[in-house]
Design a protein around this motif. Structure first.
Motif, PDB file in Angstrom:
ATOM      1  N   ALA A   1     -22.776   4.036  61.681  1.00 19.16           N
ATOM      2  CA  ALA A   1     -21.485   3.341  61.804  1.00 19.16           C
ATOM      3  C   ALA A   1     -20.318   4.307  61.634  1.00 19.16           C
ATOM      4  O   ALA A   1     -19.310   4.222  62.321  1.00 19.16           O
ATOM      5  N   LYS A   2     -20.455   5.267  60.713  1.00 21.04           N
ATOM      6  CA  LYS A   2     -19.360   6.211  60.415  1.00 21.04           C
ATOM      7  C   LYS A   2     -19.345   7.420  61.326  1.00 21.04           C
ATOM      8  O   LYS A   2     -18.354   8.143  61.394  1.00 21.04           O
ATOM      9  N   GLY A   3     -20.487   7.683  61.984  1.00 18.18           N
ATOM     10  CA  GLY A   3     -20.628   8.950  62.710  1.00 18.18           C
ATOM     11  C   GLY A   3     -20.673  10.094  61.723  1.00 18.18           C
ATOM     12  O   GLY A   3     -20.103  11.163  61.939  1.00 18.18           O
ATOM     13  N   ARG A   4     -21.354   9.879  60.591  1.00 21.36           N
ATOM     14  CA  ARG A   4     -21.368  10.870  59.511  1.00 21.36           C
ATOM     15  C   ARG A   4     -22.524  11.840  59.695  1.00 21.36           C
ATOM     16  O   ARG A   4     -23.648  11.432  59.985  1.00 21.36           O
ATOM     17  N   PRO A   5     -22.275  13.152  59.508  1.00 14.23           N
ATOM     18  CA  PRO A   5     -23.367  14.125  59.603  1.00 14.23           C
ATOM     19  C   PRO A   5     -24.444  13.829  58.558  1.00 14.23           C
ATOM     20  O   PRO A   5     -24.121  13.497  57.424  1.00 14.23           O
ATOM     21  N   SER A   6     -25.720  13.922  58.944  1.00 17.07           N
ATOM     22  CA  SER A   6     -26.799  13.492  58.044  1.00 17.07           C
ATOM     23  C   SER A   6     -27.025  14.467  56.883  1.00 17.07           C
ATOM     24  O   SER A   6     -27.774  14.166  55.962  1.00 17.07           O
ATOM     25  N   ASP A   7     -26.359  15.644  56.901  1.00 13.81           N
ATOM     26  CA  ASP A   7     -26.536  16.571  55.772  1.00 13.81           C
ATOM     27  C   ASP A   7     -25.516  16.318  54.661  1.00 13.81           C
ATOM     28  O   ASP A   7     -25.408  17.096  53.719  1.00 13.81           O
TER      29      ASP A   7
ATOM     30  N   ASN B   1     -32.722   9.713  52.670  1.00 14.60           N
ATOM     31  CA  ASN B   1     -31.497  10.039  53.425  1.00 14.60           C
ATOM     32  C   ASN B   1     -30.215   9.829  52.606  1.00 14.60           C
ATOM     33  O   ASN B   1     -29.160  10.330  52.986  1.00 14.60           O
ATOM     34  N   VAL B   2     -30.304   9.156  51.453  1.00 17.14           N
ATOM     35  CA  VAL B   2     -29.126   9.005  50.583  1.00 17.14           C
ATOM     36  C   VAL B   2     -28.707  10.368  50.037  1.00 17.14           C
ATOM     37  O   VAL B   2     -27.521  10.696  49.977  1.00 17.14           O
ATOM     38  N   THR B   3     -29.687  11.173  49.660  1.00 15.76           N
ATOM     39  CA  THR B   3     -29.388  12.449  49.009  1.00 15.76           C
ATOM     40  C   THR B   3     -29.477  13.629  49.977  1.00 15.76           C
ATOM     41  O   THR B   3     -29.353  14.778  49.550  1.00 15.76           O
ATOM     42  N   ALA B   4     -29.694  13.352  51.252  1.00 19.38           N
ATOM     43  CA  ALA B   4     -29.719  14.389  52.291  1.00 19.38           C
ATOM     44  C   ALA B   4     -30.639  15.559  51.911  1.00 19.38           C
ATOM     45  O   ALA B   4     -30.291  16.720  52.114  1.00 19.38           O
ATOM     46  N   GLY B   5     -31.755  15.227  51.323  1.00 19.10           N
ATOM     47  CA  GLY B   5     -32.748  16.260  51.022  1.00 19.10           C
ATOM     48  C   GLY B   5     -32.484  17.053  49.743  1.00 19.10           C
ATOM     49  O   GLY B   5     -33.272  17.918  49.374  1.00 19.10           O
ATOM     50  N   LEU B   6     -31.379  16.785  49.024  1.00 17.06           N
ATOM     51  CA  LEU B   6     -31.098  17.509  47.769  1.00 17.06           C
ATOM     52  C   LEU B   6     -32.011  16.983  46.653  1.00 17.06           C
ATOM     53  O   LEU B   6     -32.533  15.877  46.743  1.00 17.06           O
ATOM     54  N   ASP B   7     -32.163  17.788  45.579  1.00 13.62           N
ATOM     55  CA  ASP B   7     -32.948  17.262  44.458  1.00 13.62           C
ATOM     56  C   ASP B   7     -32.054  16.643  43.380  1.00 13.62           C
ATOM     57  O   ASP B   7     -32.488  16.354  42.276  1.00 13.62           O
ATOM     58  N   SER B   8     -30.780  16.438  43.736  1.00  9.31           N
ATOM     59  CA  SER B   8     -29.856  15.759  42.819  1.00  9.31           C
ATOM     60  C   SER B   8     -29.344  14.484  43.488  1.00  9.31           C
ATOM     61  O   SER B   8     -29.467  14.312  44.697  1.00  9.31           O
ATOM     62  N   VAL B   9     -28.778  13.603  42.650  1.00 11.05           N
ATOM     63  CA  VAL B   9     -28.240  12.352  43.187  1.00 11.05           C
ATOM     64  C   VAL B   9     -26.880  12.058  42.529  1.00 11.05           C
ATOM     65  O   VAL B   9     -26.691  12.319  41.340  1.00 11.05           O
ATOM     66  N   ALA B  10     -25.936  11.545  43.327  1.00 10.64           N
ATOM     67  CA  ALA B  10     -24.592  11.211  42.834  1.00 10.64           C
ATOM     68  C   ALA B  10     -24.537   9.717  42.506  1.00 10.64           C
ATOM     69  O   ALA B  10     -24.943   8.899  43.321  1.00 10.64           O
ATOM     70  N   VAL B  11     -24.047   9.386  41.301  1.00  3.87           N
ATOM     71  CA  VAL B  11     -23.993   7.974  40.892  1.00  3.87           C
ATOM     72  C   VAL B  11     -22.621   7.634  40.316  1.00  3.87           C
ATOM     73  O   VAL B  11     -22.019   8.451  39.627  1.00  3.87           O
ATOM     74  N   ARG B  12     -22.172   6.419  40.631  1.00  7.69           N
ATOM     75  CA  ARG B  12     -20.903   5.972  40.031  1.00  7.69           C
ATOM     76  C   ARG B  12     -20.912   4.474  39.818  1.00  7.69           C
ATOM     77  O   ARG B  12     -21.499   3.728  40.598  1.00  7.69           O
ATOM     78  N   MET B  13     -20.255   4.046  38.733  1.00  4.37           N
ATOM     79  CA  MET B  13     -20.049   2.616  38.483  1.00  4.37           C
ATOM     80  C   MET B  13     -18.563   2.331  38.650  1.00  4.37           C
ATOM     81  O   MET B  13     -17.747   2.736  37.811  1.00  4.37           O
ATOM     82  N   PRO B  14     -18.170   1.670  39.754  1.00  2.88           N
ATOM     83  CA  PRO B  14     -16.747   1.417  39.995  1.00  2.88           C
ATOM     84  C   PRO B  14     -16.208   0.340  39.056  1.00  2.88           C
ATOM     85  O   PRO B  14     -16.968  -0.492  38.556  1.00  2.88           O
ATOM     86  N   SER B  15     -14.882   0.348  38.832  1.00  2.55           N
ATOM     87  CA  SER B  15     -14.298  -0.624  37.900  1.00  2.55           C
ATOM     88  C   SER B  15     -13.658  -1.817  38.608  1.00  2.55           C
ATOM     89  O   SER B  15     -13.239  -2.766  37.962  1.00  2.55           O
ATOM     90  N   HIS B  16     -13.554  -1.767  39.938  1.00  2.00           N
ATOM     91  CA  HIS B  16     -12.925  -2.880  40.666  1.00  2.00           C
ATOM     92  C   HIS B  16     -13.742  -4.162  40.448  1.00  2.00           C
ATOM     93  O   HIS B  16     -14.953  -4.159  40.688  1.00  2.00           O
ATOM     94  N   PRO B  17     -13.091  -5.255  39.985  1.00  2.00           N
ATOM     95  CA  PRO B  17     -13.844  -6.482  39.708  1.00  2.00           C
ATOM     96  C   PRO B  17     -14.664  -6.973  40.903  1.00  2.00           C
ATOM     97  O   PRO B  17     -15.780  -7.464  40.728  1.00  2.00           O
ATOM     98  N   VAL B  18     -14.129  -6.824  42.120  1.00  2.00           N
ATOM     99  CA  VAL B  18     -14.851  -7.289  43.313  1.00  2.00           C
ATOM    100  C   VAL B  18     -16.091  -6.426  43.557  1.00  2.00           C
ATOM    101  O   VAL B  18     -17.182  -6.928  43.843  1.00  2.00           O
ATOM    102  N   ALA B  19     -15.935  -5.104  43.407  1.00  2.00           N
ATOM    103  CA  ALA B  19     -17.076  -4.193  43.589  1.00  2.00           C
ATOM    104  C   ALA B  19     -18.152  -4.496  42.547  1.00  2.00           C
ATOM    105  O   ALA B  19     -19.339  -4.618  42.879  1.00  2.00           O
TER     106      ALA B  19
END
Ligand code: TXA
Ligand code: MG
Length: 342
Positions: free
Chosen positions: A56-62, A111-129
């Motif tokens: 949908a975004k046309g985002r590079p898979s890396d 494919n979330v981590t694009a082959g890396l051995d690390s992962v990015a995580v966040r907990m947003p504060s927006h009530p709707v999110a």
């Protein structure tokens, strides 16, 4: 499009959130507001759902995605280890605009981590999110909900303009607050490293945990960034953007210089200075003495310049302390590192 009031206090129940979360659970992609920018979400445990985000975004898979959680307990299944420092930061700033990089455990799709051995995580504060993430009860991979390369969306209308017909739905919670993306902090090193400046500032982090490093690539454009996404061109309006470092009088002289060459000139300024310029189009972006208001409006103003017939845009420059660091990081990217210095 489901409209939801920002604070989620107007209704007893929210069938909008139920419907949107059901789509997420059915491997569809849905855009939703966070306190930073709108995100484009999909079930992070499904390779097939995550693939729809990249398409949908046309985002590079890396370029790996951030995993959003609505409950800290979800972290255990996603990450292999949480350092003491990371725990302190989470306690102080989650939910909120900071993303932490952890060693990954292998629960989220490859494919979330694009082959890396690390992962990015966040907990947003927006009530709707938060409400959506809790209802979905799966971790949700979500990059900003723009077409790759465009400014991140700070309203549902921006998402519509970029992604209409390419995604399953948008939860419209009005305009976002911070207006720039979350800080990305690598917590896999002994001393944490800021890979992308954002909503939580270096000063705030240092007050809590002491020394914090900044990825060398943020200071030197020839260095390869540690965060894959930071190497791509971003946020650029259609007309070339140039940052002017100098007085208002100096900026006005540059306007006249370009106009003499037959160019239509746009100026990006702030409320305090808007009367200092005569140009073909002047757009104001927040108040200089409250840099968070400039940050909050920046992407909207960058997008707005495309509605006007200008050949070049000259922007004021901003001090690089506090949120000014993230602000200048995005502005410099949008300008493709073009400056005029007095
Ligand atoms: O505020 C935000 O962070 C927004 C909202 C929607 O949460 N999201 C966002 O996502 O900005 P995105 O995909 O536009 O940016 C994610 C950034 C990229 O620069 C990416 O390369 C980096 O985080 N990233 C993701 N996983 C990483 C990892 N394992 N190591 C290093 N960088 C990572
Ligand atoms: Mg993005």
């Amino acid at each position: 499009i489901w409209s939801v009031d920002k604070e989620m206090k107007n209704q007893d129940s929210y069938p909008q959130i139920e419907e949107a979360s059901l789509l997420l659970r059915n491997q569809e992609v849905v855009a939703f507001p966070t306190e930073t920018v709108y995100g484009l979400g999909a079930d992070a445990t499904s390779e097939q759902a995550v693939d729809k985000i990249f398409k949908a975004k046309g985002r590079p898979s890396d370029n790996p995605l951030i995993v959003h959680i609505g409950d800290v307990e979800q972290l255990d299944s996603i990450v292999a280890e949480v350092s003491e420092t990371a725990r302190e930061i989470m306690q102080a700033f989650w939910p909120g605009p900071i993303t932490l990089i952890f060693p990954k455990k292998g629960f989220v799709a490859e494919n979330v981590t694009a082959g890396l051995d690390s992962v990015a995580v966040r907990m947003p504060s927006h009530p709707v999110a938060l409400a959506l993430l809790k209802k979905a009860s799966v971790p949700v991979a979500a990059p900003s909900a723009n077409l790759s390369g465009k400014p991140s969306p700070t309203s549902a209308q921006h998402v519509m303009n970029d992604l209409e017909g390419r995604i399953s739905g948008i939860v419209d919670g009005g305009t976002t607050g911070v207006g720039l993306e979350s800080t990305v902090l690598d917590c896999t090193e002994d001393i944490p490293v800021i890979l992308r400046p954002g909503g939580v500032t270096k000063e705030q982090l240092e007050a809590l945990i002491g020394e914090v490093r900044v990825d060398q690539a943020l200071k030197d454009e020839k260095e390869a960034p540690k965060s894959p996404g930071m190497k791509y061109t971003h946020y650029a309006p259609n007309a070339p953007l140039i940052i002017v470092k100098g007085s208002e009088k100096f900026l006005q002289e540059q306007v006249e210089y370009f106009q003499k060459q037959g160019k239509k000139v746009g100026v990006l300024t702030t409320h305090e200075n808007k009367n200092s310029y005569h140009a073909d189009q002047i757009l104001t972006c927040g108040y200089r003495d409250k840099l968070e208001t400039v940050a909050s409006e920046l992407y909207h103003v960058l997008r707005s310049f495309n509605d006007y017939d200008v050949d070049v845009i000259l922007s004021e420059s901003f001090p690089e302390h506090g949120v000014g660091q993230a602000l200048m990081n995005r502005l410099v990217k949008a300008a493709g590192h073009q400056f005029i210095v007095q």
